[in-house]
Design an enzyme around this catalytic site. Structure first.
Site, mmCIF file in Angstrom:
data_model
loop_
_atom_site.group_PDB
_atom_site.id
_atom_site.type_symbol
_atom_site.label_atom_id
_atom_site.label_comp_id
_atom_site.label_asym_id
_atom_site.label_seq_id
_atom_site.Cartn_x
_atom_site.Cartn_y
_atom_site.Cartn_z
ATOM 1 N N ASP A 41 0.812 -1.219 0.000
ATOM 2 C CA ASP A 41 0.000 0.000 0.000
ATOM 3 C C ASP A 41 0.846 1.271 0.000
ATOM 4 O OD1 ASP A 41 1.002 -0.066 2.542
ATOM 5 O OD2 ASP A 41 -0.918 0.232 3.569
ATOM 6 N N GLY A 42 2.169 1.119 -0.067
ATOM 7 C CA GLY A 42 3.055 2.283 -0.138
ATOM 8 C C GLY A 42 3.683 2.683 1.182
ATOM 9 N N ARG A 100 13.434 26.422 2.354
ATOM 10 C CA ARG A 100 13.013 27.728 1.823
ATOM 11 C C ARG A 100 11.746 28.250 2.481
ATOM 12 N NH1 ARG A 100 13.462 26.017 -4.390
ATOM 13 N NH2 ARG A 100 13.085 23.991 -3.430
ATOM 14 N N GLN A 101 11.050 27.392 3.219
ATOM 15 C CA GLN A 101 9.854 27.839 3.948
ATOM 16 C C GLN A 101 10.270 28.159 5.386
ATOM 17 O OE1 GLN A 101 6.245 25.527 3.253
ATOM 18 N NE2 GLN A 101 7.248 24.495 1.538
ATOM 19 N N ASP A 173 21.522 37.653 -6.381
ATOM 20 C CA ASP A 173 20.605 38.571 -5.704
ATOM 21 C C ASP A 173 21.309 39.160 -4.479
ATOM 22 O OD1 ASP A 173 20.376 36.570 -3.606
ATOM 23 O OD2 ASP A 173 18.888 35.570 -4.864
ATOM 24 N N LYS A 196 17.645 43.001 -8.441
ATOM 25 C CA LYS A 196 16.345 42.771 -9.070
ATOM 26 C C LYS A 196 15.314 43.711 -8.457
ATOM 27 C CE LYS A 196 17.353 37.811 -9.281
ATOM 28 N NZ LYS A 196 16.946 36.497 -8.776
ATOM 29 N N ARG A 198 10.975 45.019 -9.120
ATOM 30 C CA ARG A 198 9.734 44.984 -9.899
ATOM 31 C C ARG A 198 9.083 46.362 -9.759
ATOM 32 N NH1 ARG A 198 6.920 40.687 -11.865
ATOM 33 N NH2 ARG A 198 8.137 39.210 -10.649
ATOM 34 N N THR A 227 14.099 25.368 -10.554
ATOM 35 C CA THR A 227 13.620 25.319 -11.939
ATOM 36 C C THR A 227 14.587 26.010 -12.908
ATOM 37 O OG1 THR A 227 12.358 27.364 -11.643
ATOM 38 C CG2 THR A 227 11.214 25.283 -11.186
#
Length: 315
Positions: A41-42, A100-101, A173, A196, A198, A227
C-alpha cells in the site's frame, strides 16, 4: 574500570545511496546492514539487520525530491534506531528539504522549516549535520546541535583548477552576497551583484548589475537551483552587460520541472554542482559537472565520533 569506546555505524535510506557509499569509503567503514522497502500500500518498511545498541549511529539521507517520501524514510529509520537502543543518532542531511519555507511572507503562512526540525527532534535525532542551509538561522530552529558544513570551498576548488583569467564572482541577488564574498575570498577575486526590482504589479523584473563585468568571465554562485529560471535569466543579463563567458555553480542541484531544458538552451558554459542530490540520467548533460562532498562529510563524521571540533573544517 576500562570503558570501551562506543561503536560507530553508518546507515542510509534510498535518497542518495551513492553518496552514502562514498562517505563510508572515505571513513573506512562498510555501509550498515539496513533496508528501506515499501509495503504493497506504499507504507515504508525499515529493517535494521544488525545490532546498534550503544552505538554512535549516522543516518545519511538528504530530503531531496520526492521530499516527503525521503523525509518519512529518515524519520522511520531514526525511530527504529532509537527503539533499538542506539547510543547517539546523528541525522546527516546533506540537502535539507523545506529550508526555503523559513519565515512568514504573508498572513497564515506555515514555517515548515521549523516544523521539520521539531519532527526530527521528536523522532529521536540527537544531532543534525547538513550543508549550505538556505538560511543560516535555520540552525536556531533545532533544540539539538547542528553542524552546518559549507559547499563553497569544494566548488571554489573546481574553478581554481580551471584557472580562468579576468574573472568576477556574481551573486544572483542581494541575499546571496555573503556566499559570493566567501567564494571570491577563496579565489582572491572581485564580486558583482545582480539587483532585481519589480517597478509595479504585473510588470516584469528589471535586473541591474552592480560591479564591473564587461569583458570578464563571470561565475554565478548560488545555494539551490530549482527550476533554473532565475539562474538562466541572470546569465542572459550578465551577457547583455558585456560578460565574456558565464559559468554557474550551486551546492544543491534540485533541477525540477523545465530546469534541464533551460540550462541546455542557456548561455551558461558550465554549471558545477555537488552530489548532495543525485543526478538522474536525464540530468547528466554535458553542461553540468558534479563534484563530491563525500570527503567533507566523512571528515565531519570522524570528528563528531571522536568528539573533536567540527569548526576546524571551516579554517
Amino acid at each position: 574500570m576500562n570503558i570501551m569506546k562506543r561503536d560507530i555505524k553508518i546507515f542510509s535510506g534510498n535518497s542518495n545511496k551513492k553518496l552514502a557509499e562514498k562517505i563510508c569509503k572515505e571513513v573506512g567503514l562498510n555501509l550498515g546492514d539496513g533496508t528501506v522497502d515499501r509495503f504493497s500500500d506504499g507504507e515504508i518498511a525499515v529493517n535494521i539487520n544488525q545490532t546498534v545498541r550503544g552505538a554512535d549511529v549516522f543516518v545519511i539521507q538528504p530530503t531531496c525530491p520526492p521530499v516527503n517520501e525521503n523525509l518519512m524514510e529518515l524519520l522511520i529509520m531514526i525511530d527504529g534506531l532509537k527503539r533499538a537502543s542506539a547510543g547517539r543518532i546523528n541525522a546527516v542531511i546533506p540537502y535539507y528539504g523545506y529550508a526555503r519555507q523559513d519565515r512568514k511572507t504573508k498572513a497564515r503562512d506555515p514555517i515548515t522549516s521549523k516544523l521539520v526540525a521539531d519532527i526530527l527532534t521528536s523522532a529521536g535525532a540527537d544531532r543534525v549535520v547538513s550543508m549550505d542551509l538556505h538560511a543560516a538561522q535555520l540552525q536556531g530552529y533545532f533544540d539539538i546541535p547542528v553542524d552546518h558544513l559549507l559547499g563553497v570551498p569544494i566548488l571554489a576548488e573546481y574553478f581554481e583548477k580551471m584557472d580562468l583569467k579576468e574573472t568576477v564572482i556574481v551573486s544572483p541577488d542581494i541575499g546571496g552576497v555573503r556566499r559570493a564574498r566567501n567564494f571570491a575570498n577563496l579565489l582572491d577575486l572581485p564580486i558583482a551583484i545582480i539587483e532585481k526590482r519589480r517597478p509595479k504589479a504585473n510588470v516584469s523584473e528589471v535586473m541591474n548589475v552592480i560591479g564591473d563585468i564587461k569583458d570578464k568571465n563571470v561565475i554565478i554562485v548560488d545555494d539551490i537551483i530549482d527550476t533554473a529560471g532565475s539562474m538562466t535569466k541572470a546569465a542572459e543579463v550578465l551577457k547583455d552587460f558585456g560578460a565574456l563567458n558565464v559559468y554557474a555553480s550551486c551546492t544543491h542541484a534540485v533541477l525540477s520541472g523545465p530546469a534541464i531544458e533551460r540550462i541546455e538552451n542557456s548561455v551558461i558554459e558550465k554549471l558545477v554542482v555537488t552530489d548532495t542530490i543525485p543526478l538522474d540520467e536525464e540530468k547528466n548533460i554535458d553542461k553540468i559537472e558534479q563534484v563530491s562532498v563525500a570527503p567533507l562529510f566523512a571528515e565531519a563524521i570522524k570528528r563528531i565520533y571522536e568528539n573533536e571540533s567540527v569548526s576546524k573544517l571551516f579554517d
